[in-house]
Scaffold this motif. Structure first.
Motif, short mmCIF file in Angstrom:
data_model
loop_
_atom_site.label_atom_id
_atom_site.label_comp_id
_atom_site.label_asym_id
_atom_site.label_seq_id
_atom_site.Cartn_x
_atom_site.Cartn_y
_atom_site.Cartn_z
N TYR A 31 8.25 6.05 2.16
CA TYR A 31 7.84 7.14 0.79
C TYR A 31 7.79 8.14 0.23
CZ TYR A 31 4.60 3.06 1.83
OH TYR A 31 3.69 1.00 1.87
N GLY A 74 0.92 2.13 -0.04
CA GLY A 74 0.73 3.34 -0.29
C GLY A 74 -0.06 2.59 -1.20
N LEU A 134 7.63 3.77 -2.76
CA LEU A 134 7.46 3.17 -1.87
C LEU A 134 9.32 3.08 -2.09
CD1 LEU A 134 7.89 1.15 0.32
CD2 LEU A 134 7.97 -0.55 -1.03
#
Ligand code: FES
Length: 200
Positions: free
Chosen positions: A124, A160, A173
């Motif tokens: 991420y 996330g 991502l």
């Protein structure tokens, strides 16, 4: 669907940053060893690029290639930068190049995350979507990423997504693939890096 937990976009939607973003909030060194007082720029072409290797961003191993074995299963994450495999240039001068890399069992990952993972390894943007601080904390018992500035929590296994705190969106991502146990960037960021507002 809430704004916080928006579905990951299937095509690149990264925003190019054209202004300086200051992360100078005086927090000091985070749990992952990256200083939040660094001031870096958003400018130029989006980073990282497809085919880049990931290298360690902090500590004694700075600049060495990240392999799957470097990542403890279940976390915590490590911080990485992309590196051009031909020129060996480490793209460390930009906020949007700082990356969190984590390893889980593939079956722990949400489907949309697993699709962009490399044998359970996911990545991420490390830049918080609230005010742009580096997300450099880790809540081990919940396996959540923590932003030190306003205690935003993100769930890496679920794309996330925001679990609590003020961040308005999930972390961006970064698709990965594996090549001889080294982690390779497989595409552009999915999602928007950092805050929509360009200043903190
Ligand atoms: S900058 Fe991350 S929670 Fe505010």
């Amino acid at each position: 669907m809430s704004k916080k937990n928006e579905t990951l976009c299937s095509s690149p939607c990264v925003e190019e940053r054209r202004t300086l973003l200051k992360a100078a909030l005086g927090i000091g060194v985070g749990l992952l060893g990256w200083k939040t007082s660094r001031t870096l720029a958003w400018s130029g072409e989006p980073l990282p690029r497809r085919g880049d290797l990931l290298v360690h961003a902090v500590g004694d191993r700075y600049g060495t290639v990240v392999s799957v074995e470097d990542l403890p299963p279940g976390g915590p994450p490590i911080l990485a930068y992309p590196m051009d495999p031909r020129s060996k240039t480490i793209k460390a001068e930009r906020m949007d190049s700082l990356i969190l890399v984590l390893r889980f069992s593939s079956n722990e990952l949400a489907d949309e995350v697993r699709r962009h993972s490399a044998d359970g390894v996911i990545a991420y943007s490390a830049i918080c979507t609230h005010a742009g601080c580096p997300v450099n904390g880790w809540v081990a018992d919940k396996r959540l990423l923590r932003c030190p500035c306003h205690r935003g929590l993100f769930d890496p296994r679920r794309g996330g997504m925001v679990v609590s705190g003020p961040p308005p969106r999930r972390l961006a991502l970064l698709p990965l693939r594996l090549e001889r146990q080294n982690l390779i960037v497989a595409g552009r960021f999915i999602g928007t890096i950092g805050p929509l507002s360009r200043s903190v």
